[in-house]
Scaffold this motif. Structure first.
Motif, PDB file in Angstrom:
ATOM      1  N   PHE A  59      -2.289  -8.247 -13.957  1.00 24.29           N
ATOM      2  CA  PHE A  59      -1.937  -7.258 -12.800  1.00 24.29           C
ATOM      3  C   PHE A  59      -0.820  -6.119 -13.373  1.00 24.29           C
ATOM      4  CE2 PHE A  59      -3.225 -11.096 -10.637  1.00 24.29           C
ATOM      5  CZ  PHE A  59      -3.953 -10.639  -9.596  1.00 24.29           C
ATOM      6  N   LYS A  60      -0.810  -5.176 -12.740  1.00 27.88           N
ATOM      7  CA  LYS A  60       0.087  -4.368 -13.335  1.00 27.88           C
ATOM      8  C   LYS A  60       0.823  -3.425 -11.854  1.00 27.88           C
ATOM      9  CE  LYS A  60      -2.785  -0.103 -13.675  1.00 27.88           C
ATOM     10  NZ  LYS A  60      -3.141   0.962 -14.531  1.00 27.88           N
ATOM     11  N   ASP A  95       0.704  -1.198   0.089  1.00 25.25           N
ATOM     12  CA  ASP A  95       0.200  -0.007  -0.044  1.00 25.25           C
ATOM     13  C   ASP A  95       1.007   1.296  -0.026  1.00 25.25           C
ATOM     14  OD1 ASP A  95      -2.629  -1.477   0.174  1.00 25.25           O
ATOM     15  OD2 ASP A  95      -1.941  -1.735   2.376  1.00 25.25           O
ATOM     16  N   PHE A  96       1.932   1.184   0.562  1.00 19.45           N
ATOM     17  CA  PHE A  96       2.952   2.527   0.902  1.00 19.45           C
ATOM     18  C   PHE A  96       3.906   2.616  -0.079  1.00 19.45           C
ATOM     19  CE2 PHE A  96       6.106   4.425   3.967  1.00 19.45           C
ATOM     20  CZ  PHE A  96       5.551   5.715   3.910  1.00 19.45           C
ATOM     21  N   MET A  97       4.288   1.385  -0.672  1.00 18.47           N
ATOM     22  CA  MET A  97       5.822   1.569  -1.347  1.00 18.47           C
ATOM     23  C   MET A  97       5.563   1.319  -2.686  1.00 18.47           C
ATOM     24  SD  MET A  97       8.135   2.657   0.626  1.00 18.47           S
ATOM     25  CE  MET A  97       9.595   2.269  -0.405  1.00 18.47           C
ATOM     26  N   ILE A  98       5.181   0.082  -2.909  1.00 16.57           N
ATOM     27  CA  ILE A  98       4.869  -0.232  -4.446  1.00 16.57           C
ATOM     28  C   ILE A  98       4.041  -1.855  -4.394  1.00 16.57           C
ATOM     29  CG2 ILE A  98       6.965  -1.379  -4.898  1.00 16.57           C
ATOM     30  CD1 ILE A  98       6.715  -0.402  -7.746  1.00 16.57           C
ATOM     31  N   GLY A  99       2.849  -1.920  -5.057  1.00 18.18           N
ATOM     32  CA  GLY A  99       2.107  -2.951  -5.150  1.00 18.18           C
ATOM     33  C   GLY A  99       1.649  -3.407  -6.492  1.00 18.18           C
ATOM     34  N   PHE A 100       0.922  -4.252  -6.760  1.00 20.49           N
ATOM     35  CA  PHE A 100       0.276  -4.585  -7.660  1.00 20.49           C
ATOM     36  C   PHE A 100      -1.350  -4.694  -7.755  1.00 20.49           C
ATOM     37  CE2 PHE A 100       4.307  -6.959  -7.802  1.00 20.49           C
ATOM     38  CZ  PHE A 100       4.448  -6.869  -9.032  1.00 20.49           C
ATOM     39  N   VAL A 101      -1.928  -4.240  -8.765  1.00 20.37           N
ATOM     40  CA  VAL A 101      -3.563  -4.050  -8.916  1.00 20.37           C
ATOM     41  C   VAL A 101      -3.989  -4.756 -10.109  1.00 20.37           C
ATOM     42  CG1 VAL A 101      -3.727  -1.839  -7.931  1.00 20.37           C
ATOM     43  CG2 VAL A 101      -3.565  -1.943 -10.285  1.00 20.37           C
ATOM     44  N   PRO A 102      -5.160  -5.359  -9.950  1.00 23.32           N
ATOM     45  CA  PRO A 102      -5.604  -6.252 -10.932  1.00 23.32           C
ATOM     46  C   PRO A 102      -6.222  -5.510 -12.153  1.00 23.32           C
ATOM     47  CG  PRO A 102      -7.317  -6.155  -9.382  1.00 23.32           C
ATOM     48  CD  PRO A 102      -6.128  -5.412  -8.681  1.00 23.32           C
TER      49      PRO A 102
END
Length: 320
Positions: free
Chosen positions: A113-114, A101-108
């Motif tokens: 995913f990206k 949530d804070f640094m870097i993640g993935f979203v569908p």
């Protein structure tokens, strides 16, 4: 024909004029009192935050609820960023807040995913490309999350002496925390996650203690137009309950609890819907003190003339 001659009327709201609640909420960002006035940049607290930010790169406001932590964090951020909203980001930590949530993640996406940069990475990139200006990340409720897990590799590099050193995120992306990024945070020193926060940040950031302030309370009540006698009684009760806070931290009552109080009716609302629950929780194992504080609160609203009439009635009643 006649309709074309009638001028159109535009409806303008308070927010359009920059004086409504939403306009204030935008300007105050993470402040818990969006309709509060903007603080003067010469305010001693803000001046100290600005000074400490240049020395440590980050400042933590610590204190019990209602002590203006969020307000001063938001106002200090505004001053540091030169009043430019795009240079400030607000984040609130909570128990389920994570590195992704804070640094870097993935979203569908429709194709899988990206990667999605979090607020920290976004602000780091913005600050890195605009070195002439200060950017500010405001973290509310810092102690509510696992700060080591949330910051990850960046925990080492937010320290002032480690700024500008390149490091890699979990996905291999290389970044650096620029010197013109300031981190301001708030926390309750009695939260369960405080020990982890202290271990992580005690030598990295400066810390400012925000205590219940009866002088500030007096200023607030005077500005709200509260009658002098009632004002002095409330300040006395405020000092009384906070005198227990050294041995019982849960008893601390911040001055901001009374930000909307101006008369007996508004004080009744504060008590009925907020303070009485605080008193009951803080003194659930100390019935004597709880009863004493509740009685002292009720006595604030007993007028001297009513007490006098009661005394006379007793003296002149049957059998006198």
């Amino acid at each position: 024909m006649l309709e074309s001659l009638v001028p159109s009327v535009r409806e303008i709201s308070a927010d359009d004029l920059g004086i409504g609640v939403m306009a204030k909420a935008t300007s105050h960002g993470g402040s818990s009192a969006p309709d509060a006035p903007e603080a003067n940049p010469d305010n001693p607290v803000i001046r100290e935050v600005v000074r400490l930010s240049s020395l440590f790169g980050g400042v933590i406001f610590t204190g019990p609820p209602g002590t203006s932590k969020s307000y001063y964090a938001a106002e200090s951020a505004r001053v540091l960023a030169g009043g430019v909203d795009d240079r400030v980001r607000f984040v609130q930590f909570h128990a389920s807040y994570q590195y992704e949530d804070f640094m870097i993640g993935f979203v569908p996406t429709t194709n899988g995913f990206k990667e999605r940069p979090g607020p920290f990475l976004e602000l780091v990139r913005a600050a890195d490309t605009d070195r002439e200006h200060t950017y500010v990340l405001v973290i509310d409720e810092l102690s509510r999350a696992d700060v080591g897990r949330v910051f990850g590799e960046a925990l080492t590099y937010v320290e002032r002496t480690k700024r500008e050193l390149t490091f890699a995120l979990a996905n291999g992306l290389s970044i650096r925390v620029p010197s013109n990024l300031v981190i301001l945070a708030t926390m309750n020193p009695f939260d369960r996650g405080v020990d982890e926060v202290d271990a992580a940040f005690e030598r990295r950031f400066a810390k400012i203690t925000m205590d219940p302030d009866k002088d500030l309370l007096a200023e607030m009540l005077t500005a709200s137009g509260m009658e002098a006698t009632l004002r002095q009684k409330l300040i006395g009760w405020f000092s009384r309950i906070n005198s227990h806070a050294q041995k019982n931290p849960a008893a601390a009552v911040g001055h901001a609890y009374f930000s909307s109080a101006s008369d007996e009716n508004s004080l009744d609302d504060v008590w009925s819907y907020q303070l009485r629950y605080l008193v009951q929780r803080a003194f659930r194992r100390d019935e004597s003190t709880r009863n004493d504080l509740e009685a002292a609160w009720r006595n604030m609203f007993v007028r001297a003339d009513v007490v006098l009439d009661t005394d006379i009635a007793v003296e002149t009643g049957p059998g006198a």
